[in-house]
Design an enzyme around this catalytic site. Structure first.
Site, PDB file in Angstrom:
ATOM      1  N   CYS A 115      -0.784  -9.652  -7.878  1.00 49.91           N
ATOM      2  CA  CYS A 115      -0.964  -8.405  -7.487  1.00 49.91           C
ATOM      3  C   CYS A 115       0.259  -7.565  -6.192  1.00 49.91           C
ATOM      4  CB  CYS A 115      -2.278  -7.999  -7.342  1.00 49.91           C
ATOM      5  SG  CYS A 115      -2.587  -6.347  -7.871  1.00 49.91           S
ATOM      6  N   CYS A 119      -4.939  -5.623  -1.798  1.00 44.58           N
ATOM      7  CA  CYS A 119      -6.649  -4.886  -1.192  1.00 44.58           C
ATOM      8  C   CYS A 119      -6.933  -6.600  -0.331  1.00 44.58           C
ATOM      9  CB  CYS A 119      -7.165  -4.808  -2.553  1.00 44.58           C
ATOM     10  SG  CYS A 119      -6.647  -4.099  -3.090  1.00 44.58           S
ATOM     11  N   SER A 205      -9.830  -1.167 -15.644  1.00 41.77           N
ATOM     12  CA  SER A 205      -9.543  -0.907 -13.987  1.00 41.77           C
ATOM     13  C   SER A 205      -8.803  -1.133 -13.545  1.00 41.77           C
ATOM     14  CB  SER A 205     -10.644  -2.646 -13.558  1.00 41.77           C
ATOM     15  OG  SER A 205     -11.285  -2.143 -12.400  1.00 41.77           O
ATOM     16  N   SER A 227     -11.493   1.489  -8.809  1.00 40.30           N
ATOM     17  CA  SER A 227     -12.382   0.674  -8.053  1.00 40.30           C
ATOM     18  C   SER A 227     -11.770   1.924  -6.273  1.00 40.30           C
ATOM     19  CB  SER A 227     -11.229  -0.188  -7.468  1.00 40.30           C
ATOM     20  OG  SER A 227     -10.891  -1.026  -8.797  1.00 40.30           O
ATOM     21  N   HIS A 229     -14.536   1.545  -3.300  1.00 42.66           N
ATOM     22  CA  HIS A 229     -14.634   0.427  -2.073  1.00 42.66           C
ATOM     23  C   HIS A 229     -15.263   1.713  -1.144  1.00 42.66           C
ATOM     24  CE1 HIS A 229     -13.960  -2.590  -5.459  1.00 42.66           C
ATOM     25  NE2 HIS A 229     -12.634  -2.622  -5.536  1.00 42.66           N
ATOM     26  N   ASN A 305     -17.153 -11.715  -3.313  1.00 48.27           N
ATOM     27  CA  ASN A 305     -17.173 -12.666  -3.615  1.00 48.27           C
ATOM     28  C   ASN A 305     -16.203 -13.572  -2.521  1.00 48.27           C
ATOM     29  OD1 ASN A 305     -17.611 -15.216  -5.498  1.00 48.27           O
ATOM     30  ND2 ASN A 305     -15.387 -15.342  -6.528  1.00 48.27           N
TER      31      ASN A 305
HETATM   32  N1  SAH Z   1      -6.722  -3.761  -9.712  1.00 47.68           N
HETATM   33  C1  SAH Z   1      -7.162  -3.230 -10.834  1.00 47.68           C
HETATM   34  C2  SAH Z   1      -8.398  -4.686 -11.454  1.00 47.68           C
HETATM   35  C3  SAH Z   1      -8.845  -5.487 -10.581  1.00 47.68           C
HETATM   36  S1  SAH Z   1      -9.960  -6.882 -10.458  1.00 47.68           S
HETATM   37  C4  SAH Z   1      -8.253  -2.896  -9.541  1.00 47.68           C
HETATM   38  O1  SAH Z   1      -8.132  -2.710  -8.845  1.00 47.68           O
HETATM   39  O2  SAH Z   1      -9.472  -2.321  -9.866  1.00 47.68           O
HETATM   40  C5  SAH Z   1     -11.505  -6.325 -10.979  1.00 47.68           C
HETATM   41  C6  SAH Z   1     -12.044  -5.568  -9.945  1.00 47.68           C
HETATM   42  O3  SAH Z   1     -12.960  -6.658  -8.749  1.00 47.68           O
HETATM   43  C7  SAH Z   1     -11.777  -4.620  -8.701  1.00 47.68           C
HETATM   44  O4  SAH Z   1     -13.341  -3.662  -8.636  1.00 47.68           O
HETATM   45  C8  SAH Z   1     -11.675  -5.409  -7.755  1.00 47.68           C
HETATM   46  O5  SAH Z   1     -11.284  -4.219  -6.336  1.00 47.68           O
HETATM   47  C9  SAH Z   1     -13.058  -6.055  -7.399  1.00 47.68           C
HETATM   48  N2  SAH Z   1     -12.381  -7.520  -6.871  1.00 47.68           N
HETATM   49  C10 SAH Z   1     -11.174  -8.422  -5.993  1.00 47.68           C
HETATM   50  N3  SAH Z   1     -11.592  -9.031  -5.477  1.00 47.68           N
HETATM   51  C11 SAH Z   1     -12.797  -9.080  -5.049  1.00 47.68           C
HETATM   52  C12 SAH Z   1     -14.234  -9.885  -4.650  1.00 47.68           C
HETATM   53  N4  SAH Z   1     -14.008 -10.818  -3.475  1.00 47.68           N
HETATM   54  N5  SAH Z   1     -15.202  -9.998  -3.995  1.00 47.68           N
HETATM   55  C13 SAH Z   1     -15.282  -8.950  -5.668  1.00 47.68           C
HETATM   56  N6  SAH Z   1     -14.863  -7.899  -5.879  1.00 47.68           N
HETATM   57  C14 SAH Z   1     -13.903  -8.246  -6.174  1.00 47.68           C
END
Ligand code: SAH
Length: 376
Positions: A115, A119, A205, A227, A229, A305
């Site tokens: 990706c 983030c 998403s 997302s 956050h 996570n």
């Molecule tokens: N690029 C897309 C899909 C990402 S995965 C997006 O940003 O929406 C789906 C979700 O998991 C997203 O909301 C992402 O922010 C979240 N995510 C990513 N890493 C994570 C982690 N370590 N713990 C919890 N959620 C996480």
């Protein structure tokens, strides 16, 4: 393998298949027959397509193929969650996760290898961006999951039961940065001649690629998760750096436009990862409540996570409960995403946190053992 001269039919929409058959001098309705064989019976051998003439089946076998990614390993959790590690033609690996619940089966699908978005709480980011998945590699995840989970696979007669009832594009990658292939794959998910999932059961998403959200609105009708956050730009700039390009006000405008469109009767789902001491205080909840006041939405809280060398920690249960209560009391439908498949690090959304490491490890296995991991 990569330079196979055959056309892979797996990722082709009905329209594209119609074009394919027309170019072969065949009637376009062959497309529907073949779509059903591929996506409702999960057939990969043209010989099994018994309502096509023998001559056509043989011709197809010469010029075309139905080819999904290869399962490197299939790991099942005690709660019924499955995680598949899939190897692509070029050796890259991606993960797909199936999460069974009482009334549904959800498949969490990847859209890119790696990706580009960086983030800070996401481990896919550390892998960087490698490439977009093709539509065959995206829809192939659904094809494989159905094929492997179906209680029985009948080649003739009635289509077997479909185990996957919901798809979420929440695996690796930013789906809106792979727009065309993701849209083609989703068209197949929605097509009654393929998977026939209802538009509420396919969720994309996004981290908030504003122009692509508008384009999606004009192109296809699916559920949208965003997302978020963070409830303010300063914090979101840090957690989700694409916010510097498309700040919260622009993002929420795009969300309002998306739900205003007449055919989108649904609400936006906002995802909010719970990071201890970062975005989980009552003040953050108050800001969020004010921020989303006029956006038809529901909120999904995702307990963070953790992954090796991350600077973040998952918020405590009490903090998550308090945050959820404040949102609920303000009138927001708020769900805390249950952690599933914890024993295999595969809960959806959290899949991403581990996938990069796992892919690398699997590749190492593959190199060491020749065939890779545990036999599928
Ligand atoms: N690029 C897309 C899909 C990402 S995965 C997006 O940003 O929406 C789906 C979700 O998991 C997203 O909301 C992402 O922010 C979240 N995510 C990513 N890493 C994570 C982690 N370590 N713990 C919890 N959620 C996480």
């Amino acid at each position: 393998m990569t330079d196979s001269p055959k056309t892979n039919l797996l990722g082709m929409t009905r329209q594209q298949l119609e074009g394919f058959f027309t170019a072969m001098g065949e009637k376009p309705f062959r497309a529907v027959q073949v779509l059903k064989w591929i996506h409702q019976h999960w057939v990969e051998d043209f010989q099994d397509m018994t309502d096509l003439s023998k001559a056509l089946r043989e011709r197809l076998a010469q010029v075309a193929e139905i080819r999904a990614p290869e399962v490197v390993y299939d790991q099942a959790s005690a709660d019924g969650t499955h995680k598949w590690l899939l190897r692509l033609d070029d050796g890259n690996c991606i993960e797909t996760v199936f999460i069974p619940e009482k009334d549904r089966g959800t498949l969490c699908v990847s859209s890119q290898v790696g990706c580009a978005l960086d983030c800070t709480f996401c481990s896919t980011a550390r892998q960087g961006f490698n490439r977009n998945l093709s539509s065959a590699e995206i829809v192939g995840q659904l094809w494989l999951a159905n094929r492997r989970l179906a209680p029985e696979r009948t080649v003739a007669g009635k289509a077997p039961e479909r185990v996957v009832s919901n798809v979420v594009l929440m695996g690796m990658g930013e789906p809106l940065l792979n727009f065309d292939n993701v849209v083609d794959a989703m068209r197949l998910m929605l097509d009654d001649n393929a998977y026939g999932l209802s538009k509420r059961r396919v969720t994309l998403s996004t981290s908030g690629i504003v122009p692509a959200m508008d384009r999606l609105k004009e192109t296809l009708d699916v559920a949208l998760a965003v997302s978020l956050h963070a409830p303010n730009d300063a914090l979101r700039d840090e957690l989700v750096p694409i916010n510097r390009k498309y700040p919260i006000a622009e993002l929420l405008d795009a969300c309002r436009r998306y739900v205003r469109e007449e055919r989108h009767h649904q609400r936006i789902t906002f995802e909010y990862v719970m990071l201890e001491g970062v975005n989980d205080s009552p003040e953050h909840a108050r800001q969020l409540i004010a921020l989303l006041r006029d956006v038809p939405c529901k909120i999904n809280l995702i307990p963070f996570n953790p992954f090796p060398e991350t600077r973040y920690r998952r918020s405590g249960d009490a903090a998550i409960r308090r945050f959820q209560e404040m949102l609920a009391n303000a009138g927001y439908t708020t769900i805390t995403r249950r952690t599933r498949g914890d024993d295999i690090d595969a809960a959806c959304g959290q899949l991403v946190g581990k996938v990069a490491d796992r892919s690398r490890r699997a590749l190492r296995f593959a190199r060491l053992e020749g065939t890779g991991g545990t036999a599928p």
